[in-house]
Design a protein around this motif. Sequence first.
Motif, short mmCIF file in Angstrom:
data_model
loop_
_atom_site.label_atom_id
_atom_site.label_comp_id
_atom_site.label_asym_id
_atom_site.label_seq_id
_atom_site.Cartn_x
_atom_site.Cartn_y
_atom_site.Cartn_z
N PHE A 1 0.80 -1.22 0.00
CA PHE A 1 0.00 0.00 0.00
C PHE A 1 0.83 1.27 0.00
CE2 PHE A 1 -2.44 -3.09 2.66
CZ PHE A 1 -3.35 -3.44 1.67
N HIS B 1 2.85 1.45 -4.49
CA HIS B 1 1.46 1.41 -4.93
C HIS B 1 1.05 2.75 -5.56
CE1 HIS B 1 -2.62 0.04 -4.97
NE2 HIS B 1 -3.03 0.99 -4.15
N LEU C 1 -0.28 3.48 -9.31
CA LEU C 1 -1.55 4.15 -9.61
C LEU C 1 -1.33 5.31 -10.57
CD1 LEU C 1 -3.36 4.26 -6.15
CD2 LEU C 1 -3.91 2.84 -8.12
N ILE D 1 -7.60 3.24 2.26
CA ILE D 1 -6.17 2.97 2.36
C ILE D 1 -5.80 1.84 1.40
CG2 ILE D 1 -4.39 2.04 3.88
CD1 ILE D 1 -5.69 3.58 6.15
N ARG D 2 -6.65 0.81 1.33
CA ARG D 2 -6.33 -0.33 0.47
C ARG D 2 -6.44 0.02 -1.00
NH1 ARG D 2 -9.84 -3.16 3.59
NH2 ARG D 2 -8.85 -4.00 5.45
N SER D 3 -7.47 0.81 -1.37
CA SER D 3 -7.68 1.05 -2.79
C SER D 3 -7.01 2.33 -3.27
CB SER D 3 -9.18 1.11 -3.09
OG SER D 3 -9.75 2.17 -2.34
N GLY D 4 -6.88 3.32 -2.36
CA GLY D 4 -6.46 4.65 -2.82
C GLY D 4 -4.96 4.84 -2.83
#
Lengths: 293, 298
Positions: free
Chosen positions: A129, A133, A137, B54-57
């Motif tokens: 995360f 990450h 993204l 938190i996990r996706s962003g």
Amino acid sequence: MYYLTKNLASKISLLPMIIISLTVFVGCIIYSFIYSLTGSKLIPALNYVGFQQYERLFKSRKWDVAVENIFIYGFVFTIGCLVIGFLLAVLIDQKIRGESLFRTIFLYPYAMSFVVTGLVWKWVLNPTFGLEHSMHLWGFDWFKLDWLVNRELAIYAVCIAAVWQGAGFVMVLMLAGLRGIDEDIWKSLSIEGIPKWRSYLFVILPMIRPMVVTSIVLIAAGVVKVYDLILALTSGGPGYATTTPAMYVMENFFSRANLGQAFAASIIMFISVVCILAPWAYYEFYFRNKEAK
Amino acid sequence: MNINSNNFQPNGPRPKHLTIGRIGMYCFVFMCALFFLMPLYVMIVTSLKDMDEIRSGNLLYIPKVLSFYAWPKAWSEACTGFVCEGLKPGLINSIKITVPSVIVSVSLGAINGYALAFWRFKGAYFFFGLCLFGAFIPYQVMVYPLLKIESAIGIYSSLPGIILVHTIFGMPILTLIFRNFYASLPIDLFKAARIDGGNFIKIFFYVIIPMSTPITIVAVILQVTGIWNDFLLGLVFAGRDNQPMTVQLNNIVQVDYGVAEYNVDMAATILTSLVPLFVYFISGRWFVRGIAAGAIKG
């Protein structure tokens, strides 16, 4: 009798210092050294085995890794702090706007504990995360920042966190040195037409040598004792890839119940600290005093 | 290692023209500032997100929906081992450890420094040398024997035990800075007080203490941040009931079971660093003098 009662109040008030110096500082080293010659396991026992604990220590693969790590960490951390600290000090010295704001920003990590530093960077460098990450993204798919789970690179993650925490402190020391440089020296340098970066590197840097030496010694003293930071950031892992001598000692004391081994390792730690600091301490406290007189 | 605050003033006027070089320099300083601020920023925004975000962003984005779930949880519910009381007991313990340790160690340092500076006797400086030597010994060498000493006198893993340990490890540096400060005071002052009939105790209370404010501030800053941020000594000597905030923080974050809640972890991390950050922001240049004085510690 007269010698004892003369200046009695002073003697009584220094008694705690004398007792602590003798029992704790000197006593602990003697105690550790004596028991490092024994085969003590869970409880200290006086079954002498000579220097076997030291032999075992130097044969231990884990100790090897610990020593190797402390050298990598010491080298990268010292160089990193010095270079970044000096660079920041030079930049701050350029009469920039918002100087005190920038100084505050560069130094605030130093107020944080090692545990906090370790935990924050553990999160920032989190392979799932964290920053990696974020970069993915943003479309940088090739970006890799898996240092914390990489045996080879984990120790460098520790270095980054440590430099982040300590560089501001070096900056402050160096800045104090830079601000002590006489204005006339700058004037004569500019009359000679020497570029600024060369002035800094070849004239000013040698002039603030005492500050540089102090910084190096203080950083080096911090290197040997690194413990909390690594415990929080990697817990010595992956495996025991980021273990350090301090961790090796603590582990053998408190979780492996191998006292003799821990004592031997701690004595080696102590000797290396003395080797680093003794020349400087001699200069700072003894030689300088003599010079002043 | 004298860092005078007046040394921090830049020399001469500020350059008037913005050249390409200066713009580049500002950019660089700005980038450095971003690097130094990034972890603090990440801490704060993470603590205000919920776990889904938190996990996706993105780690670096500000929260889409502000969530204050993490803060109360970190404060009073997060689990350290089997106890789920959050950081609150840790904060109380840290205060219980820090306040008496600072008072005892600074007082002892002041008395030592005073005796060494004005009331020298034969051999005093030998013991002072031994004491300074103590500042260079790594904690790992002393931890176990000291633990044995403390259990022999029955204060191991108790509040007095940890206070004694902080007093011992603070003593070399505090004695040094107080001695150096007192040695720089005019000796005539002391002589005049002697002629007026002052003795050891009277001179200390009526002449020396009123003059000690600046060095006391430095010593207190040094000790408050040092003791608050200590982990190793608290872990070994404080005992289960008195574990300081740093130890509890580490326990909360490093739990082996359950789902990791990064927002709670970060809120707990911020809570733990609030006191030293507060000291840092209000004390400014005093802080620099304090840490510079204390950097050789243990």
